[in-house]
Design a protein around this motif. Structure first.
Motif, PDB file in Angstrom:
ATOM      1  N   LEU A  86     -52.309   7.020 -20.014  1.00 16.16           N
ATOM      2  CA  LEU A  86     -52.195   5.616 -20.431  1.00 16.16           C
ATOM      3  C   LEU A  86     -53.567   4.971 -20.370  1.00 16.16           C
ATOM      4  CD1 LEU A  86     -50.527   3.050 -21.057  1.00 16.16           C
ATOM      5  CD2 LEU A  86     -50.224   2.795 -18.581  1.00 16.16           C
ATOM      6  N   VAL A  87     -53.946   4.300 -21.441  1.00 16.19           N
ATOM      7  CA  VAL A  87     -55.250   3.661 -21.498  1.00 16.19           C
ATOM      8  C   VAL A  87     -55.125   2.360 -22.278  1.00 16.19           C
ATOM      9  CG1 VAL A  87     -55.930   4.885 -23.611  1.00 16.19           C
ATOM     10  CG2 VAL A  87     -57.689   4.079 -22.024  1.00 16.19           C
ATOM     11  N   GLN A  88     -55.974   1.410 -21.961  1.00 18.41           N
ATOM     12  CA  GLN A  88     -55.979   0.156 -22.695  1.00 18.41           C
ATOM     13  C   GLN A  88     -56.705   0.316 -24.033  1.00 18.41           C
ATOM     14  OE1 GLN A  88     -57.662  -2.795 -20.034  1.00 18.41           O
ATOM     15  NE2 GLN A  88     -55.608  -3.432 -19.387  1.00 18.41           N
ATOM     16  N   ALA A  89     -56.370  -0.548 -24.957  1.00 16.16           N
ATOM     17  CA  ALA A  89     -57.048  -0.526 -26.254  1.00 16.16           C
ATOM     18  C   ALA A  89     -58.557  -0.650 -26.056  1.00 16.16           C
ATOM     19  CB  ALA A  89     -56.534  -1.667 -27.127  1.00 16.16           C
ATOM     20  N   GLY A  90     -59.288   0.155 -26.807  1.00 16.19           N
ATOM     21  CA  GLY A  90     -60.734   0.190 -26.656  1.00 16.19           C
ATOM     22  C   GLY A  90     -61.222   1.259 -25.697  1.00 16.19           C
ATOM     23  N   GLY A  91     -60.301   1.855 -24.957  1.00 17.18           N
ATOM     24  CA  GLY A  91     -60.668   2.870 -23.985  1.00 17.18           C
ATOM     25  C   GLY A  91     -60.818   4.251 -24.600  1.00 17.18           C
ATOM     26  N   SER A  92     -61.063   5.235 -23.739  1.00 17.07           N
ATOM     27  CA  SER A  92     -61.320   6.602 -24.188  1.00 17.07           C
ATOM     28  C   SER A  92     -60.497   7.592 -23.390  1.00 17.07           C
ATOM     29  CB  SER A  92     -62.809   6.950 -24.014  1.00 17.07           C
ATOM     30  OG  SER A  92     -63.625   6.115 -24.797  1.00 17.07           O
ATOM     31  N   THR A 150     -49.080  16.575 -25.218  1.00 17.50           N
ATOM     32  CA  THR A 150     -49.488  15.677 -24.136  1.00 17.50           C
ATOM     33  C   THR A 150     -49.397  14.244 -24.649  1.00 17.50           C
ATOM     34  OG1 THR A 150     -51.233  15.184 -22.518  1.00 17.50           O
ATOM     35  CG2 THR A 150     -51.963  15.819 -24.713  1.00 17.50           C
ATOM     36  N   GLN A 151     -48.830  13.374 -23.823  1.00 21.83           N
ATOM     37  CA  GLN A 151     -48.576  11.994 -24.241  1.00 21.83           C
ATOM     38  C   GLN A 151     -49.837  11.157 -24.120  1.00 21.83           C
ATOM     39  OE1 GLN A 151     -45.554  10.410 -25.376  1.00 21.83           O
ATOM     40  NE2 GLN A 151     -46.999   8.745 -25.806  1.00 21.83           N
ATOM     41  N   VAL A 152     -50.142  10.428 -25.170  1.00 23.24           N
ATOM     42  CA  VAL A 152     -51.221   9.442 -25.161  1.00 23.24           C
ATOM     43  C   VAL A 152     -50.592   8.087 -25.472  1.00 23.24           C
ATOM     44  CG1 VAL A 152     -53.294   8.629 -26.314  1.00 23.24           C
ATOM     45  CG2 VAL A 152     -53.020  11.065 -25.818  1.00 23.24           C
ATOM     46  N   THR A 153     -50.776   7.144 -24.564  1.00 27.92           N
ATOM     47  CA  THR A 153     -50.234   5.803 -24.739  1.00 27.92           C
ATOM     48  C   THR A 153     -51.363   4.801 -24.642  1.00 27.92           C
ATOM     49  OG1 THR A 153     -48.121   6.473 -23.763  1.00 27.92           O
ATOM     50  CG2 THR A 153     -48.567   4.110 -23.938  1.00 27.92           C
ATOM     51  N   VAL A 154     -51.504   3.977 -25.662  1.00 32.64           N
ATOM     52  CA  VAL A 154     -52.560   2.971 -25.708  1.00 32.64           C
ATOM     53  C   VAL A 154     -51.905   1.591 -25.690  1.00 32.64           C
ATOM     54  CG1 VAL A 154     -54.590   2.138 -26.915  1.00 32.64           C
ATOM     55  CG2 VAL A 154     -53.945   4.554 -27.081  1.00 32.64           C
ATOM     56  N   SER A 155     -52.213   0.821 -24.659  1.00 30.84           N
ATOM     57  CA  SER A 155     -51.633  -0.511 -24.526  1.00 30.84           C
ATOM     58  C   SER A 155     -52.564  -1.556 -25.133  1.00 30.84           C
ATOM     59  CB  SER A 155     -51.385  -0.828 -23.056  1.00 30.84           C
ATOM     60  OG  SER A 155     -52.596  -0.851 -22.348  1.00 30.84           O
ATOM     61  N   SER A 156     -51.950  -2.608 -25.637  1.00 33.03           N
ATOM     62  CA  SER A 156     -52.746  -3.666 -26.292  1.00 33.03           C
ATOM     63  C   SER A 156     -53.171  -4.731 -25.297  1.00 33.03           C
ATOM     64  CB  SER A 156     -51.920  -4.301 -27.407  1.00 33.03           C
ATOM     65  OG  SER A 156     -50.702  -4.804 -26.907  1.00 33.03           O
TER      66      SER A 156
END
Length: 123
Positions: free
Chosen positions: A11-17, A117-123
């Protein structure tokens, strides 16, 4: 038996890597095309990036300039560096390897998939 083991999602925030890794094991003779694909809920699996045995790369338009695919042949590993992530990048990411493997004295060419593998990007 050929196996693909992916790691690096989260899980990562928008703009992250995030950096995804895929290690391929088994009786591998040689690699052909390797790549990353993704599948968002309710959508079909789509190609994200591919890399040939000679290192030529191809990207889907939506990730160009943000994602980088690379491979380490000595480690039988393919990577996907994902920068400036967006909520629309949220998906299960799958590694794929088109390769020749051996069984006894015979060689076989097959396409193999990782478990995802799950990638989740939060706004």
């Amino acid at each position: 038996q050929v196996q693909l083991a992916e790691s690096g999602g989260g899980l990562v925030q928008a703009g992250g890597s995030l950096r995804l890794s895929c290690v391929v094991s088994g009786n591998i003779v040689s690699f052909n095309l390797m790549g990353w694909y993704r599948q968002a809920p309710g959508k079909q699996r789509e190609p994200v990036a591919t890399i040939t045995s000679r290192g030529s790369t191809n990207y889907t338009d939506s990730v160009k300039g943000r994602f980088t695919i690379s491979r380490d042949n000595a480690k039988n590993t393919v990577y996907l560096q994902m920068n400036n992530l967006r909520p629309e990048d949220t998906a299960v990411y799958y590694c794929n390897a088109d390769l020749w493997s051996s069984r006894g004295s015979r060689w076989y060419r097959n396409s193999h998939w990782g478990q995802g593998t799950q990638v989740t990007v939060s706004s």
